[in-house]
Design a protein around this motif. Structure first.
Motif, PDB file in Angstrom:
ATOM      1  N   ILE A  13      -7.398   9.529  21.132  1.00 37.22           N
ATOM      2  CA  ILE A  13      -6.044  10.742  20.759  1.00 37.22           C
ATOM      3  C   ILE A  13      -5.590  10.101  20.056  1.00 37.22           C
ATOM      4  O   ILE A  13      -4.687  11.161  19.404  1.00 37.22           O
ATOM      5  CB  ILE A  13      -5.434  10.589  22.445  1.00 37.22           C
ATOM      6  N   LEU A  14      -4.596   8.736  20.525  1.00 36.01           N
ATOM      7  CA  LEU A  14      -3.451   8.546  18.851  1.00 36.01           C
ATOM      8  C   LEU A  14      -4.528   9.327  17.472  1.00 36.01           C
ATOM      9  O   LEU A  14      -3.303   9.293  15.685  1.00 36.01           O
ATOM     10  CB  LEU A  14      -3.146   7.525  19.474  1.00 36.01           C
ATOM     11  N   VAL A  15      -5.946   8.606  17.800  1.00 37.43           N
ATOM     12  CA  VAL A  15      -6.155   8.673  15.833  1.00 37.43           C
ATOM     13  C   VAL A  15      -6.555  10.555  15.642  1.00 37.43           C
ATOM     14  O   VAL A  15      -5.666  11.083  14.242  1.00 37.43           O
ATOM     15  CB  VAL A  15      -7.679   8.464  15.869  1.00 37.43           C
ATOM     16  N   ALA A  16      -6.539  11.275  17.061  1.00 36.50           N
ATOM     17  CA  ALA A  16      -6.632  12.445  16.816  1.00 36.50           C
ATOM     18  C   ALA A  16      -5.067  13.373  16.229  1.00 36.50           C
ATOM     19  O   ALA A  16      -4.479  14.291  15.250  1.00 36.50           O
ATOM     20  CB  ALA A  16      -7.528  12.781  17.526  1.00 36.50           C
ATOM     21  N   LEU A  17      -4.286  13.211  17.231  1.00 34.70           N
ATOM     22  CA  LEU A  17      -3.011  13.003  16.425  1.00 34.70           C
ATOM     23  C   LEU A  17      -2.817  13.011  15.210  1.00 34.70           C
ATOM     24  O   LEU A  17      -2.390  13.939  14.835  1.00 34.70           O
ATOM     25  CB  LEU A  17      -1.886  13.089  17.898  1.00 34.70           C
ATOM     26  N   GLY A  18      -2.871  11.659  14.719  1.00 29.71           N
ATOM     27  CA  GLY A  18      -2.750  11.572  13.303  1.00 29.71           C
ATOM     28  C   GLY A  18      -3.115  12.575  12.423  1.00 29.71           C
ATOM     29  O   GLY A  18      -2.568  13.036  11.462  1.00 29.71           O
ATOM     30  N   VAL A  19      -4.558  12.570  12.640  1.00 24.37           N
ATOM     31  CA  VAL A  19      -5.404  12.967  11.919  1.00 24.37           C
ATOM     32  C   VAL A  19      -4.796  15.015  11.880  1.00 24.37           C
ATOM     33  O   VAL A  19      -4.058  15.652  10.774  1.00 24.37           O
ATOM     34  CB  VAL A  19      -6.850  13.609  12.205  1.00 24.37           C
ATOM     35  N   LEU A  20      -4.351  15.684  12.933  1.00 21.78           N
ATOM     36  CA  LEU A  20      -3.556  16.890  12.589  1.00 21.78           C
ATOM     37  C   LEU A  20      -1.998  16.986  12.005  1.00 21.78           C
ATOM     38  O   LEU A  20      -2.518  17.552  11.287  1.00 21.78           O
ATOM     39  CB  LEU A  20      -3.868  17.255  14.122  1.00 21.78           C
ATOM     40  N   SER A  23      -2.976  17.092   8.644  1.00 24.21           N
ATOM     41  CA  SER A  23      -3.354  18.262   7.981  1.00 24.21           C
ATOM     42  C   SER A  23      -2.132  19.451   8.293  1.00 24.21           C
ATOM     43  O   SER A  23      -2.228  19.871   6.975  1.00 24.21           O
ATOM     44  CB  SER A  23      -4.606  18.286   8.324  1.00 24.21           C
ATOM     45  N   TRP A  24      -1.488  19.167   8.996  1.00 28.83           N
ATOM     46  CA  TRP A  24      -0.533  20.582   8.294  1.00 28.83           C
ATOM     47  C   TRP A  24       0.430  19.469   7.790  1.00 28.83           C
ATOM     48  O   TRP A  24       0.612  20.767   7.304  1.00 28.83           O
ATOM     49  CB  TRP A  24       0.203  19.632   9.679  1.00 28.83           C
ATOM     50  N   ALA A  25       0.468  18.978   7.357  1.00 30.48           N
ATOM     51  CA  ALA A  25       1.744  18.074   6.147  1.00 30.48           C
ATOM     52  C   ALA A  25       0.851  18.828   4.881  1.00 30.48           C
ATOM     53  O   ALA A  25       1.130  19.428   4.127  1.00 30.48           O
ATOM     54  CB  ALA A  25       1.750  16.811   6.459  1.00 30.48           C
ATOM     55  N   VAL A  26      -0.180  18.562   4.920  1.00 26.56           N
ATOM     56  CA  VAL A  26      -0.812  18.791   3.273  1.00 26.56           C
ATOM     57  C   VAL A  26      -0.974  20.577   3.718  1.00 26.56           C
ATOM     58  O   VAL A  26      -0.160  21.105   2.545  1.00 26.56           O
ATOM     59  CB  VAL A  26      -2.534  18.818   3.530  1.00 26.56           C
ATOM     60  N   LYS A  27      -0.831  21.126   4.625  1.00 30.94           N
ATOM     61  CA  LYS A  27      -1.693  22.658   4.454  1.00 30.94           C
ATOM     62  C   LYS A  27       0.367  23.146   4.373  1.00 30.94           C
ATOM     63  O   LYS A  27       0.546  24.314   3.543  1.00 30.94           O
ATOM     64  CB  LYS A  27      -2.020  23.330   5.585  1.00 30.94           C
ATOM     65  N   ASN A  28       0.758  22.071   4.627  1.00 35.00           N
ATOM     66  CA  ASN A  28       2.896  23.373   4.825  1.00 35.00           C
ATOM     67  C   ASN A  28       3.276  22.539   3.128  1.00 35.00           C
ATOM     68  O   ASN A  28       4.542  22.652   3.008  1.00 35.00           O
ATOM     69  CB  ASN A  28       3.889  22.063   5.439  1.00 35.00           C
ATOM     70  N   GLY A  29       2.288  21.976   2.192  1.00 30.03           N
ATOM     71  CA  GLY A  29       3.319  21.560   1.049  1.00 30.03           C
ATOM     72  C   GLY A  29       3.668  20.219   1.107  1.00 30.03           C
ATOM     73  O   GLY A  29       4.677  20.239  -0.029  1.00 30.03           O
TER      74      GLY A  29
END
Length: 78
Positions: A13-20, A23-29
């Motif tokens: 769960i923690l790894v999935a949260l970190g990946v999410l 990916s959110w940070a990359v998409k938001n610039g």
């Protein structure tokens, strides 16, 4: 052995949260400009905070030199 049954799903769960979050940070610039802030600190933007008497290598607006600059130039010549 029961602790492993708790820790493995928790880790997933923690790894999935970190990946999410990544990916959110990359998409938001968040990672667009990595060099700008590093180079910005090198620029001298506090020139207006330095008193005019303490500044060196800056000419007056009307093109005249300070008395200290004139005496420095006179002593360098001879």
């Amino acid at each position: 052995m029961q602790i492993v049954m708790i820790l493995v799903p928790l880790m997933l769960i923690l790894v999935a949260l970190g990946v999410l979050l990544f990916s959110w940070a990359v998409k938001n610039g968040q990672y667009d400009d990595m060099d700008g802030p590093a180079h910005r600190i090198l620029y001298d933007d506090d020139k207006d905070m330095i008193p005019r008497e303490a500044r060196r290598n800056e000419s007056k607006p009307d093109g005249q030199k300070d008395e200290a600059e004139q005496t420095d130039n006179d002593t360098d010549k001879g």
